[in-house]
Motif scaffolding. Structure first.
Motif, PDB file in Angstrom:
ATOM      1  N   ASN A  80      45.804  58.786  63.317  1.00  0.00           N
ATOM      2  CA  ASN A  80      45.500  58.909  61.887  1.00  0.00           C
ATOM      3  C   ASN A  80      45.981  57.703  61.090  1.00  0.00           C
ATOM      4  O   ASN A  80      45.299  57.261  60.164  1.00  0.00           O
ATOM      5  N   THR A  81      47.143  57.179  61.441  1.00  0.00           N
ATOM      6  CA  THR A  81      47.681  56.015  60.739  1.00  0.00           C
ATOM      7  C   THR A  81      46.790  54.792  60.944  1.00  0.00           C
ATOM      8  O   THR A  81      46.428  54.102  59.987  1.00  0.00           O
ATOM      9  N   VAL A  82      46.411  54.536  62.186  1.00  0.00           N
ATOM     10  CA  VAL A  82      45.611  53.348  62.483  1.00  0.00           C
ATOM     11  C   VAL A  82      44.176  53.508  61.992  1.00  0.00           C
ATOM     12  O   VAL A  82      43.579  52.560  61.485  1.00  0.00           O
ATOM     13  N   ILE A  83      43.620  54.705  62.097  1.00  0.00           N
ATOM     14  CA  ILE A  83      42.228  54.893  61.661  1.00  0.00           C
ATOM     15  C   ILE A  83      42.121  54.710  60.145  1.00  0.00           C
ATOM     16  O   ILE A  83      41.100  54.239  59.644  1.00  0.00           O
ATOM     17  N   ALA A  84      43.188  55.033  59.427  1.00  0.00           N
ATOM     18  CA  ALA A  84      43.189  54.821  57.969  1.00  0.00           C
ATOM     19  C   ALA A  84      43.078  53.332  57.655  1.00  0.00           C
ATOM     20  O   ALA A  84      42.374  52.933  56.719  1.00  0.00           O
ATOM     21  N   THR A  85      43.737  52.501  58.444  1.00  0.00           N
ATOM     22  CA  THR A  85      43.651  51.053  58.277  1.00  0.00           C
ATOM     23  C   THR A  85      42.291  50.546  58.752  1.00  0.00           C
ATOM     24  O   THR A  85      41.675  49.699  58.105  1.00  0.00           O
ATOM     25  N   TYR A  86      41.837  51.079  59.866  1.00  0.00           N
ATOM     26  CA  TYR A  86      40.544  50.686  60.426  1.00  0.00           C
ATOM     27  C   TYR A  86      39.431  50.902  59.401  1.00  0.00           C
ATOM     28  O   TYR A  86      38.526  50.087  59.273  1.00  0.00           O
ATOM     29  N   CYS A  87      39.503  51.994  58.662  1.00  0.00           N
ATOM     30  CA  CYS A  87      38.437  52.386  57.733  1.00  0.00           C
ATOM     31  C   CYS A  87      38.559  51.748  56.352  1.00  0.00           C
ATOM     32  O   CYS A  87      37.955  52.226  55.390  1.00  0.00           O
ATOM     33  N   GLN A  88      39.288  50.667  56.236  1.00  0.00           N
ATOM     34  CA  GLN A  88      39.369  49.928  54.983  1.00  0.00           C
ATOM     35  C   GLN A  88      38.199  48.942  54.906  1.00  0.00           C
ATOM     36  O   GLN A  88      37.794  48.357  55.914  1.00  0.00           O
ATOM     37  N   ALA A  89      37.686  48.749  53.710  1.00  0.00           N
ATOM     38  CA  ALA A  89      36.501  47.906  53.510  1.00  0.00           C
ATOM     39  C   ALA A  89      36.637  46.508  54.128  1.00  0.00           C
ATOM     40  O   ALA A  89      35.703  46.056  54.808  1.00  0.00           O
ATOM     41  N   PRO A  90      37.757  45.791  53.936  1.00  0.00           N
ATOM     42  CA  PRO A  90      37.826  44.442  54.527  1.00  0.00           C
ATOM     43  C   PRO A  90      37.688  44.455  56.055  1.00  0.00           C
ATOM     44  O   PRO A  90      37.051  43.565  56.623  1.00  0.00           O
ATOM     45  N   GLU A 104      31.506  55.832  61.705  1.00  0.00           N
ATOM     46  CA  GLU A 104      31.378  57.281  61.844  1.00  0.00           C
ATOM     47  C   GLU A 104      32.718  57.958  62.101  1.00  0.00           C
ATOM     48  O   GLU A 104      32.829  59.164  61.967  1.00  0.00           O
ATOM     49  N   VAL A 105      33.744  57.185  62.456  1.00  0.00           N
ATOM     50  CA  VAL A 105      35.071  57.760  62.661  1.00  0.00           C
ATOM     51  C   VAL A 105      35.819  57.913  61.340  1.00  0.00           C
ATOM     52  O   VAL A 105      36.872  58.540  61.290  1.00  0.00           O
ATOM     53  N   CYS A 106      35.285  57.349  60.278  1.00  0.00           N
ATOM     54  CA  CYS A 106      35.935  57.398  58.966  1.00  0.00           C
ATOM     55  C   CYS A 106      35.643  58.733  58.278  1.00  0.00           C
ATOM     56  O   CYS A 106      34.640  59.391  58.568  1.00  0.00           O
ATOM     57  N   GLN A 112      30.651  57.231  53.187  1.00  0.00           N
ATOM     58  CA  GLN A 112      29.649  57.035  52.138  1.00  0.00           C
ATOM     59  C   GLN A 112      29.842  55.680  51.449  1.00  0.00           C
ATOM     60  O   GLN A 112      28.891  54.986  51.133  1.00  0.00           O
ATOM     61  N   HIS A 113      31.098  55.328  51.228  1.00  0.00           N
ATOM     62  CA  HIS A 113      31.447  54.087  50.545  1.00  0.00           C
ATOM     63  C   HIS A 113      31.261  52.863  51.461  1.00  0.00           C
ATOM     64  O   HIS A 113      30.830  51.796  51.016  1.00  0.00           O
ATOM     65  N   LEU A 114      31.592  53.031  52.748  1.00  0.00           N
ATOM     66  CA  LEU A 114      31.583  51.909  53.675  1.00  0.00           C
ATOM     67  C   LEU A 114      30.213  51.618  54.292  1.00  0.00           C
ATOM     68  O   LEU A 114      29.951  50.497  54.715  1.00  0.00           O
ATOM     69  N   LYS A 115      29.356  52.614  54.338  1.00  0.00           N
ATOM     70  CA  LYS A 115      28.071  52.455  55.019  1.00  0.00           C
ATOM     71  C   LYS A 115      27.245  51.284  54.477  1.00  0.00           C
ATOM     72  O   LYS A 115      26.779  50.451  55.264  1.00  0.00           O
ATOM     73  N   PRO A 116      27.065  51.155  53.146  1.00  0.00           N
ATOM     74  CA  PRO A 116      26.270  50.012  52.652  1.00  0.00           C
ATOM     75  C   PRO A 116      26.896  48.657  52.997  1.00  0.00           C
ATOM     76  O   PRO A 116      26.184  47.713  53.354  1.00  0.00           O
ATOM     77  N   LEU A 117      28.214  48.566  52.935  1.00  0.00           N
ATOM     78  CA  LEU A 117      28.901  47.316  53.260  1.00  0.00           C
ATOM     79  C   LEU A 117      28.723  46.987  54.742  1.00  0.00           C
ATOM     80  O   LEU A 117      28.387  45.857  55.101  1.00  0.00           O
ATOM     81  N   HIS A 118      28.931  47.978  55.582  1.00  0.00           N
ATOM     82  CA  HIS A 118      28.811  47.762  57.023  1.00  0.00           C
ATOM     83  C   HIS A 118      27.378  47.365  57.386  1.00  0.00           C
ATOM     84  O   HIS A 118      27.162  46.428  58.175  1.00  0.00           O
ATOM     85  N   GLU A 119      26.408  48.058  56.821  1.00  0.00           N
ATOM     86  CA  GLU A 119      25.007  47.736  57.104  1.00  0.00           C
ATOM     87  C   GLU A 119      24.654  46.325  56.637  1.00  0.00           C
ATOM     88  O   GLU A 119      23.956  45.594  57.330  1.00  0.00           O
TER      89      GLU A 119
END
Length: 181
Positions: A80-90, A104-106, A112-119
């Motif tokens: 949970n600690t690392v996935i929280a960092t993983y799921c940051q926009a940068p 999808e792990v976020c 919802q917030h990260l999908k447009p940036l990732h795409e």
């Protein structure tokens, strides 16, 4: 006696289960008992993999090893600690620019917030790959002694037109990503 179709499905069923059985045989009792479960949780999250605790617990249980609740909690807390960092926009942005990342792990609202940036970052990555391929094509055309000077001009012009389009699109993608931040 089974008919040929029944044998086909029976054989397919056995073959499709073989990797599952093989993965259970790959882990020993000693490994289950000596694993650094906290580190394992960190590794899974760092790779953008889903929470694999239950799967691993089942493998260990299958060979007769029960993992104590505090150890399970170590895995979960580290994950949970690392996935929280993983799921940051940068981070998602950097991964997308490399053609990687699993959002999808976020959590749903993060997703919802990260999908447009990732795409957008993935589009940038794939477009950049196409640009690199076109530059290589230009080099091959230039080095191709089988082509006449006129053929080289025609081919180079065609590739350059495609390249110009991709470069314009790349600038639009850059603006799109800048607007995101």
């Amino acid at each position: 006696m089974m008919n040929p179709i029944g044998i086909k499905y029976f054989t397919f069923g056995i073959i499709s289960l073989m990797p599952i059985f093989a993965s259970c045989q790959n882990i020993t009792k000693y490994q289950c008992q000596q694993l650094d479960w906290s580190n394992l949780g960190e590794q899974d999250a760092r790779k953008g993999e889903g929470d694999k605790l239950k799967e691993r617990l089942n493998r260990c249980k299958h060979i007769g090893v029960n993992i104590a609740m505090p150890i399970q909690q170590d895995y979960q807390q580290a994950y949970n600690t690392v996935i929280a960092t993983y799921c940051q926009a940068p981070n998602i942005y950097k991964l997308g620019l490399k053609g990687q990342g699993n959002i999808e792990v976020c959590l749903t609202q993060q997703y919802q917030h990260l999908k447009p940036l990732h795409e957008s970052a993935l589009r940038f990555y794939h477009n950049r790959k196409k640009i690199e391929d076109l530059y290589k094509t230009l080099q091959r055309i230039d080095k191709n002694s089988a082509l006449s000077k006129q053929e080289k001009i025609i081919e180079t012009t065609r590739v350059n037109q495609n390249l110009e389009q991709l470069l314009r699109y790349q600038r639009l993608l850059q603006q799109e990503m800048i607007a995101y931040f």
